[in-house]
Design a protein around this motif. Structure first.
Motif, PDB file in Angstrom:
ATOM      1  N   GLN A 283      23.592   3.554   4.887  1.00 55.90           N
ATOM      2  CA  GLN A 283      23.846   2.813   6.125  1.00 55.90           C
ATOM      3  C   GLN A 283      24.885   1.716   5.924  1.00 55.90           C
ATOM      4  OE1 GLN A 283      22.504   3.846   9.068  1.00 55.90           O
ATOM      5  NE2 GLN A 283      21.729   5.504   7.758  1.00 55.90           N
ATOM      6  N   ASN A 284      24.931   1.168   4.729  1.00 59.82           N
ATOM      7  CA  ASN A 284      25.902   0.123   4.431  1.00 59.82           C
ATOM      8  C   ASN A 284      27.269   0.741   4.140  1.00 59.82           C
ATOM      9  OD1 ASN A 284      27.385  -1.682   2.347  1.00 59.82           O
ATOM     10  ND2 ASN A 284      25.853  -3.052   3.247  1.00 59.82           N
ATOM     11  N   ASN A 285      28.305   0.223   4.798  1.00 62.77           N
ATOM     12  CA  ASN A 285      29.645   0.802   4.642  1.00 62.77           C
ATOM     13  C   ASN A 285      30.188   0.644   3.221  1.00 62.77           C
ATOM     14  OD1 ASN A 285      29.863   1.689   7.304  1.00 62.77           O
ATOM     15  ND2 ASN A 285      30.644  -0.280   8.017  1.00 62.77           N
TER      16      ASN A 285
END
Length: 231
Positions: free
Chosen positions: A114-116
């Motif tokens: 979910q974290n870029n």
């Protein structure tokens, strides 16, 4: 590498139709082709679609284009290190399997994190794994194929399979799946699993045949005295 093996590699080997047919029946050559195919699929895919994947994280076009460069630089450094270690240890299979596993881990991070920044780190791992496997597969096949004519046929088949890898990646990374390209990422994962399974069986086969030669249970490999497979 022994003097005998260097001599074998340097011998002139006239091609004939009989040899050509026998080469096409050698399963090893086609397995090497599949390994190269599996290595090139994620490499082509990431090179083509990484900017779009990065844009899906909210980055601009310019930022996405610039950010595609560092993973490729890292993959070159990693490939040089693993190539040196592979030559130093005289092993290929373990590095192929490990690098394919590294690529799978990177693809999963890129697809599902979910974290870029974590997704971006996944591109590093995926590229380091698949890019390092490309020269590793070429070295794997060249050191396990005897004779100039057979190596020429093997090289042609292996490189041809690499071209099919580019076609496959273009067909599996579809525009309607942007920006995450989950089906395409899983298609690449399947290729890496193919590398792991195929390399495991080939490595075990090479070790067994080398052992049988040393124990006198079979004749010289490929009819060449002093030649042993590189597992």
């Amino acid at each position: 590498m022994s003097h005998n093996i260097i001599t074998i590699a340097a011998e002139y080997d006239q091609m004939s139709w009989a040899k050509f047919r026998s080469y096409l029946l050698d399963v090893k050559i086609w397995c090497f082709g599949l390994l190269f195919f599996g290595s090139t699929v994620p490499s082509y895919a990431i090179a083509s679609f990484a900017p779009i994947i990065l844009m899906g994280g909210g980055r601009s076009v310019v930022q996405s284009q610039l950010l595609t460069a560092p993973p490729f630089v890292a993959s070159v450094v990693f490939a040089l290190i693993t190539a040196y270690l592979s030559d130093k240890t005289g092993k290929r299979s373990l590095y192929l399997i490990g690098q394919a596993a590294l690529c799978i881990a990177g693809l999963m991070l890129t697809g599902y994190a979910q974290n870029n920044n974590v997704r971006y780190a996944g591109l590093f791992l995926a590229l380091m794994g698949c890019q390092a496997n490309i020269p590793c597969v070429l070295a794997y096949q060249s050191t396990n194929i005897v004779g100039q004519s057979k190596r020429a046929i093997s090289n042609a088949i292996v490189i041809g399979f690499g071209g099919f890898g580019g076609i496959y990646s273009a067909l599996t990374f579809r525009s309607q799946d942007a920006p995450r390209y989950i089906p395409g990422l899983w298609a690449s994962v399947a290729c890496e699993v193919l590398i792991i399974i195929s390399t495991t069986f080939m490595g075990l086969y090479f070790v067994r045949e080398n052992k049988r030669v040393r124990l006198g249970l079979r004749g010289p490999i490929e009819g060449r005295e002093g030649f042993f497979f590189t597992p």
